[in-house]
Design an enzyme around this catalytic site. Sequence first.
Site, PDB file in Angstrom:
ATOM      1  N   CYS A 176      -5.427   4.929   8.605  1.00  0.00           N
ATOM      2  CA  CYS A 176      -5.994   5.277   7.297  1.00  0.00           C
ATOM      3  C   CYS A 176      -6.925   4.196   6.740  1.00  0.00           C
ATOM      4  CB  CYS A 176      -4.873   5.542   6.295  1.00  0.00           C
ATOM      5  SG  CYS A 176      -3.775   6.880   6.795  1.00  0.00           S
ATOM      6  N   MET A 207      -1.695  -7.435   2.046  1.00  0.00           N
ATOM      7  CA  MET A 207      -1.283  -7.484   0.639  1.00  0.00           C
ATOM      8  C   MET A 207      -0.151  -6.473   0.418  1.00  0.00           C
ATOM      9  SD  MET A 207      -4.888  -7.971  -1.413  1.00  0.00           S
ATOM     10  CE  MET A 207      -4.156  -7.955  -3.056  1.00  0.00           C
ATOM     11  N   CYS A 216      -0.345   7.736   4.031  1.00  0.00           N
ATOM     12  CA  CYS A 216       0.488   8.546   4.925  1.00  0.00           C
ATOM     13  C   CYS A 216       1.939   8.078   5.032  1.00  0.00           C
ATOM     14  CB  CYS A 216      -0.149   8.597   6.316  1.00  0.00           C
ATOM     15  SG  CYS A 216       0.034   7.058   7.223  1.00  0.00           S
ATOM     16  N   GLN A 257      -4.392 -18.338   3.396  1.00  0.00           N
ATOM     17  CA  GLN A 257      -5.714 -17.914   3.895  1.00  0.00           C
ATOM     18  C   GLN A 257      -6.855 -18.501   3.074  1.00  0.00           C
ATOM     19  OE1 GLN A 257      -3.623 -15.882   2.278  1.00  0.00           O
ATOM     20  NE2 GLN A 257      -4.797 -15.064   0.576  1.00  0.00           N
ATOM     21  N   THR A 266       5.102 -13.271  -0.293  1.00  0.00           N
ATOM     22  CA  THR A 266       5.501 -14.289  -1.270  1.00  0.00           C
ATOM     23  C   THR A 266       6.980 -14.156  -1.622  1.00  0.00           C
ATOM     24  OG1 THR A 266       3.251 -14.413  -2.137  1.00  0.00           O
ATOM     25  CG2 THR A 266       4.996 -15.258  -3.561  1.00  0.00           C
ATOM     26  N   GLU A 322      -0.478 -18.271  -0.130  1.00  0.00           N
ATOM     27  CA  GLU A 322      -1.898 -17.883  -0.102  1.00  0.00           C
ATOM     28  C   GLU A 322      -2.690 -18.793   0.844  1.00  0.00           C
ATOM     29  OE1 GLU A 322      -2.851 -15.196  -1.424  1.00  0.00           O
ATOM     30  OE2 GLU A 322      -1.529 -14.780  -3.122  1.00  0.00           O
ATOM     31  N   CYS A 330       1.898   2.369   3.973  1.00  0.00           N
ATOM     32  CA  CYS A 330       0.579   2.969   3.769  1.00  0.00           C
ATOM     33  C   CYS A 330       0.632   3.946   2.595  1.00  0.00           C
ATOM     34  CB  CYS A 330       0.128   3.690   5.035  1.00  0.00           C
ATOM     35  SG  CYS A 330      -1.456   4.534   4.824  1.00  0.00           S
TER      36      CYS A 330
END
Length: 190
Positions: free
Chosen positions: A185, A23, A153, A96, A28, A94, A150
């Site tokens: 993380c 995500m 970090c 999945q 998209t 989308e 991330c």
Amino acid sequence: MHEFTPHSTPKETGWIEVIAGCMFSGKTEELIRRLRRANIAKLNVKIFKPKIDVRYSTSDIVSHSEQSLPSILVESANEILDHAKNAQVIGIDEAQFFNNELIEVCNKLANEGRRVIVAGLDQDYRGIPFEPIPQLLAVAEYITKTLAICVVCGNPADRTQRKIVSSERVLVGASDSYEARCRKCHYIPE
Ligand code: ZN
């Protein structure tokens, strides 16, 4: 993010492109960018998304940065075949949320000479490959893995961190319950 740059555009054949990532990695946006260019090239473009994803809008595909294109909502992957009859370029967002039937549908469309561009999460919140994306990666001609940053970090991130405890694989419309994390993380909440 990698550009989709085939050394030469395939001629007189279809193919499959997959844009996969966590995500907030821009899947998209990248899908919309490719479809816009196909529109400009006056190709017949059809865009699909599963009915399960109703965030922001019911009939557009919308990225987190609020780019949008009109799309057709379908309950199953097979329905794409009914709506895609004259389409030269087929976008699926989308992905999945479709079951493995989508693999056969994408192969069929590509075999018929269409360009199929699929975007979806390649891992669930635990970091487990999220079918049908792994199978689509295997049969695709072109693969783009989008990475986020991330939030802990600052490293490149390919995992989706769930911030609440739930054993459901899919929490629809709960994007504030997630953030992007790197391998180091990311953890499974329990
Ligand atoms: Zn990190």
